[in-house]
Enzyme design. Structure first.
Site, mmCIF file in Angstrom:
data_model
loop_
_atom_site.group_PDB
_atom_site.id
_atom_site.type_symbol
_atom_site.label_atom_id
_atom_site.label_comp_id
_atom_site.label_asym_id
_atom_site.label_seq_id
_atom_site.Cartn_x
_atom_site.Cartn_y
_atom_site.Cartn_z
ATOM 1 N N LEU A 285 1.053 -1.211 -0.347
ATOM 2 C CA LEU A 285 0.179 -0.292 0.340
ATOM 3 C C LEU A 285 0.587 1.229 -0.376
ATOM 4 C CD1 LEU A 285 -3.244 -0.671 2.877
ATOM 5 C CD2 LEU A 285 -3.296 -1.064 -0.384
ATOM 6 N N ASP A 286 0.797 1.883 -0.726
ATOM 7 C CA ASP A 286 1.307 3.464 -1.046
ATOM 8 C C ASP A 286 1.317 3.905 0.381
ATOM 9 O OD1 ASP A 286 1.695 3.101 -3.806
ATOM 10 O OD2 ASP A 286 0.030 4.471 -4.033
ATOM 11 N N ARG A 287 2.462 4.853 1.034
ATOM 12 C CA ARG A 287 2.919 5.244 2.154
ATOM 13 C C ARG A 287 1.150 6.770 2.056
ATOM 14 N NH1 ARG A 287 4.896 11.172 3.540
ATOM 15 N NH2 ARG A 287 5.013 11.282 0.989
#
Length: 239
Positions: free
Chosen positions: A106-108
């Protein structure tokens, strides 16, 4: 099992992060069937080949661990981070003695449900595009999504790496709010949800994964984790 990159096998076996595993290979500390391997592109089969690190044979973990994490914002999905940002591994550091790893990314700045495990076979199944594992996201946009753009997304959006197919999309905001969207898809493309809306010149303000396969983040507070039940694990394996 099919062959995989050697550094990925080492990481999934709990030897080290993938970055450190690459250094082990470059340093000549890894052998496959008695032969020292120093090429990072080298592949092996965990079940068929004899893989050793510093002379010790890699074996399947004695105990398989499955953890659901409600990932918070501003947290990276990596084993370690050179920029010293908070990682998901810090949030589950007291969960078990076994070395676990995130299943997918999952992206930051993407929040929501993330699975961590040391079950390499299940992780491969859940992330391989051919298995089409369902994911549901809640999206908040910088402006209302028009009906016509929603129909375009539902029909499939052409991205630089192919068409992004969407299984379902709907407004989920209260009343006339058209900035909050629910979207379901099976795609494993990198940053696919953000890129779908960016293609139509929308900015994603918030992105939250609420469902992954048969799992949901219901009753799991942000930043907290829990062990999967035996029933949940069995259901994932049947997907």
């Amino acid at each position: 099992m099919a062959e995989e990159r050697l550094q990925k096998i080492l990481a999934h076996a709990g030897i080290a992060s993938r970055r450190k595993a690459e250094q082990y290979i470059l340093d000549g500390r890894v052998t496959v069937n008695g032969r020292i391997v120093t090429e990072l592109g080298s592949k092996a089969d965990f079940e068929r080949d004899h893989i050793k690190v510093d002379g010790k044979l890699l074996r399947a973990p004695k105990r398989l661990v499955y953890i659901a994490l409600h990932k918070p914002n501003n947290c990276v999905t990596t084993m370690d981070d050179p920029a010293e940002r908070q990682t998901v591994m810090e949030l589950v550091k007291d969960a078990c003695e076994e070395r676990i790893f995130p299943v997918g990314r999952l992206d930051r700045n993407t929040t929501g449900l993330l699975l961590l495990t040391n079950d390499g076979e299940l992780a491969k199944k859940l992330t391989h595009p051919s298995h089409r594992i369902r994911k549901i996201y809640e999206v908040e946009l910088d402006r209302p999504l028009t009906k016509s753009d929603m129909m375009r997304i539902a029909s499939g959006i052409e991205l630089e790496d192919g068409v992004a197919e969407v299984d379902a999309i709907a407004y989920v905001g209260k009343g006339e709010d058209r900035t909050k969207i629910g979207i379901e898809l099976h795609s494993g493309k990198n940053r696919v949800v953000r890129r779908i809306f960016e293609k139509l010149r929308y900015h994603v303000k918030k992105l939250d994964r609420v469902t992954f396969g048969s799992l949901t983040k219901k009753d799991l507070p942000r930043g907290r984790w829990r062990y999967l039940t035996e029933h949940e694990v069995n259901f994932l394996k049947m997907l």
